[in-house]
Design a protein around this motif. Structure first.
Motif, PDB file in Angstrom:
ATOM      1  N   ASP A 150      -9.311   9.463  -1.247  1.00  8.93           N
ATOM      2  CA  ASP A 150      -7.932   9.000  -1.282  1.00  8.93           C
ATOM      3  C   ASP A 150      -7.346   9.326  -2.647  1.00  8.93           C
ATOM      4  O   ASP A 150      -7.811   8.826  -3.682  1.00  8.93           O
ATOM      5  N   ASP A 173       0.833  -1.195   0.000  1.00  5.79           N
ATOM      6  CA  ASP A 173       0.000   0.000   0.000  1.00  5.79           C
ATOM      7  C   ASP A 173       0.871   1.249   0.000  1.00  5.79           C
ATOM      8  O   ASP A 173       1.848   1.346   0.742  1.00  5.79           O
ATOM      9  N   MET A 174       0.501   2.208  -0.855  1.00  8.52           N
ATOM     10  CA  MET A 174       1.227   3.465  -0.935  1.00  8.52           C
ATOM     11  C   MET A 174       0.376   4.534  -0.272  1.00  8.52           C
ATOM     12  O   MET A 174      -0.462   5.167  -0.903  1.00  8.52           O
ATOM     13  N   THR A 175       0.570   4.708   1.025  1.00  3.26           N
ATOM     14  CA  THR A 175      -0.287   5.596   1.799  1.00  3.26           C
ATOM     15  C   THR A 175       0.310   6.992   1.968  1.00  3.26           C
ATOM     16  O   THR A 175      -0.385   7.894   2.417  1.00  3.26           O
ATOM     17  N   ASN A 176       1.574   7.160   1.640  1.00  4.55           N
ATOM     18  CA  ASN A 176       2.215   8.463   1.749  1.00  4.55           C
ATOM     19  C   ASN A 176       2.513   9.024   0.363  1.00  4.55           C
ATOM     20  O   ASN A 176       2.729   8.275  -0.592  1.00  4.55           O
ATOM     21  N   GLU A 179       5.517   7.912  -1.625  1.00  4.13           N
ATOM     22  CA  GLU A 179       5.443   6.553  -2.164  1.00  4.13           C
ATOM     23  C   GLU A 179       4.538   6.469  -3.397  1.00  4.13           C
ATOM     24  O   GLU A 179       4.627   5.512  -4.164  1.00  4.13           O
ATOM     25  N   TRP A 180       3.724   7.470  -3.575  1.00  4.44           N
ATOM     26  CA  TRP A 180       2.652   7.412  -4.565  1.00  4.44           C
ATOM     27  C   TRP A 180       2.980   8.114  -5.877  1.00  4.44           C
ATOM     28  O   TRP A 180       2.777   7.561  -6.962  1.00  4.44           O
ATOM     29  N   THR A 208       0.014  12.122   3.845  1.00  2.00           N
ATOM     30  CA  THR A 208      -0.607  10.902   3.343  1.00  2.00           C
ATOM     31  C   THR A 208      -1.444  11.243   2.111  1.00  2.00           C
ATOM     32  O   THR A 208      -1.697  12.417   1.825  1.00  2.00           O
ATOM     33  N   THR A 209      -1.889  10.225   1.407  1.00  2.00           N
ATOM     34  CA  THR A 209      -2.713  10.444   0.212  1.00  2.00           C
ATOM     35  C   THR A 209      -4.191  10.607   0.562  1.00  2.00           C
ATOM     36  O   THR A 209      -4.991  10.933  -0.320  1.00  2.00           O
ATOM     37  N   TYR A 210      -4.542  10.409   1.817  1.00  2.00           N
ATOM     38  CA  TYR A 210      -5.947  10.464   2.233  1.00  2.00           C
ATOM     39  C   TYR A 210      -6.299  11.855   2.738  1.00  2.00           C
ATOM     40  O   TYR A 210      -5.627  12.404   3.621  1.00  2.00           O
ATOM     41  N   SER A 244      -4.617   8.432  -3.866  1.00  2.00           N
ATOM     42  CA  SER A 244      -3.793   7.366  -4.451  1.00  2.00           C
ATOM     43  C   SER A 244      -4.489   6.681  -5.622  1.00  2.00           C
ATOM     44  O   SER A 244      -3.851   5.965  -6.400  1.00  2.00           O
ATOM     45  N   GLU A 245      -5.790   6.911  -5.761  1.00  2.00           N
ATOM     46  CA  GLU A 245      -6.528   6.349  -6.896  1.00  2.00           C
ATOM     47  C   GLU A 245      -6.234   7.116  -8.185  1.00  2.00           C
ATOM     48  O   GLU A 245      -6.592   6.670  -9.268  1.00  2.00           O
TER      49      GLU A 245
END
Length: 332
Positions: free
Chosen positions: A89, A23-26, A29-30, A80-82, A91-92
């Motif tokens: 989110d 999971d790429m939550t930051n 990372e994304w 974070t991506t959220y 990250s989508e």
């Protein structure tokens, strides 16, 4: 490693090593470096492509805004991506980091020509993707818009500007500096004054002559006091509606000096009486929601003037992610 946009865009001076799986939550990372894209054709489906424009030699006063693209990338680990406020989110979305526009060491005109060329290449290669430029001083805006115009000459362009200043200084005195981008666009015939909307002007930071020029050219401006009376969200929405009725593409430029000095110490021309953080984020989110907003920039943020915790840099990154939130919400 070179990317397929070379030599118009070159690898950035700093990149994160992204995990290969999980999971790429930051944010660090994304966001994908464009060099890691194995299929350039697939990259054309990206929602956002960002590009660093590290130029501040064209600033009226001493500025290290050229350092912001690197500081911007380094700050990603703090986010974070959220988005809790909107319950979405990011990250989508597919967001690509194209790298930086290469700058000449001393020749400002050559730097500006290179920015135009890079902007045209990005808008040509990514015709439906939102291009986000990370400056750099405000002179880059005129060049990014000129590049957009080169790539899409049949599209009429409008400007939504968040700024403490008109940025309409005389080119014969100031040249293509960070005090002249809007006048540059008007006098070059790329954007009509009547297709410019400036939100955030306040206080004792503009001359009467600049107001007179704005009135002569039909530039639309809403002082921060009046915007607050109507509400920032409603003010931005009305400006976007009026622009959308007359243009094909809206370019949003965020000069970080629109913020009050208390919120943005890392800005060379920061002033008292400016926007609060909440007001700017609300305005940028509203802009990101509009379907005709297809490009934006963030300019005039100097990490060298910032506090040791890099609060203004983080705010610049928050502005970027908030704009992305608006882009994602417009689809939902």
């Amino acid at each position: 490693m070179k990317n397929f946009l070379f030599p118009d865009v070159v690898p950035p001076s700093f990149m994160w090593v992204r995990p290969e799986r999980g999971d790429m939550t930051n944010v660090h990372e994304w966001i994908q470096p464009i060099m890691s894209t194995s299929d350039p054709e697939k990259s054309k489906d990206a929602d956002i492509v960002l590009v660093g424009v590290p130029l501040s030699r064209s600033s009226i006063r001493s500025s290290g805004a050229s350092e912001f693209p690197e500081a911007f990338r380094r700050s990603w680990k703090s986010f974070t991506t959220y988005n809790l406020d909107e319950d979405i989110d990011l990250s989508e979305m597919m967001v690509l980091d194209a790298g930086d526009v290469p700058m000449h060491v001393t020749d400002i005109r050559k730097c500006h020509d290179t920015i135009i060329q890079a902007s045209a290449a990005l808008h040509h290669y990514f015709p439906t993707t939102k291009v986000c430029a990370i400056g750099g001083d405000h002179s880059i805006t005129a060049m990014m818009v000129k590049g957009l115009h080169q790539a899409k000459p049949d599209e009429k362009i409008g400007i939504l500007q968040f700024d403490t200043h008109f940025d309409l200084r005389d080119l014969s005195d100031n040249g293509p500096s960070n005090g002249t981008p809007m006048r540059n666009l008007i006098e070059s015939g790329v954007v009509k004054g009547s297709d410019m909307y400036n939100i955030g002007l306040h206080g004792f930071f503009n001359t009467k002559e600049l107001k007179m020029y704005a009135d002569e050219k039909g530039v639309n401006y809403i002082t921060l006091r009046n915007a607050r009376k109507k509400g920032i969200e409603e003010t931005v929405q009305r400006c976007l509606e009026k622009l959308a009725a007359s243009v094909d593409t809206i370019y949003v430029t965020v000069d970080m000096d629109v913020l009050d000095i208390a919120y943005a110490p890392g800005v060379p021309a920061s002033t008292p009486g400016g926007m609060t953080t909440d007001e700017l984020l609300e305005g940028v989110l509203t802009a990101g929601l509009h379907p005709k907003v297809k490009a934006m920039d963030i300019v005039c943020l100097d990490p060298l003037r910032d506090s040791h915790v890099q609060g203004t840099v983080k705010l610049g990154t928050h502005v970027f992610l908030t704009f992305l939130s608006g882009v994602k919400l417009r689809r939902e």
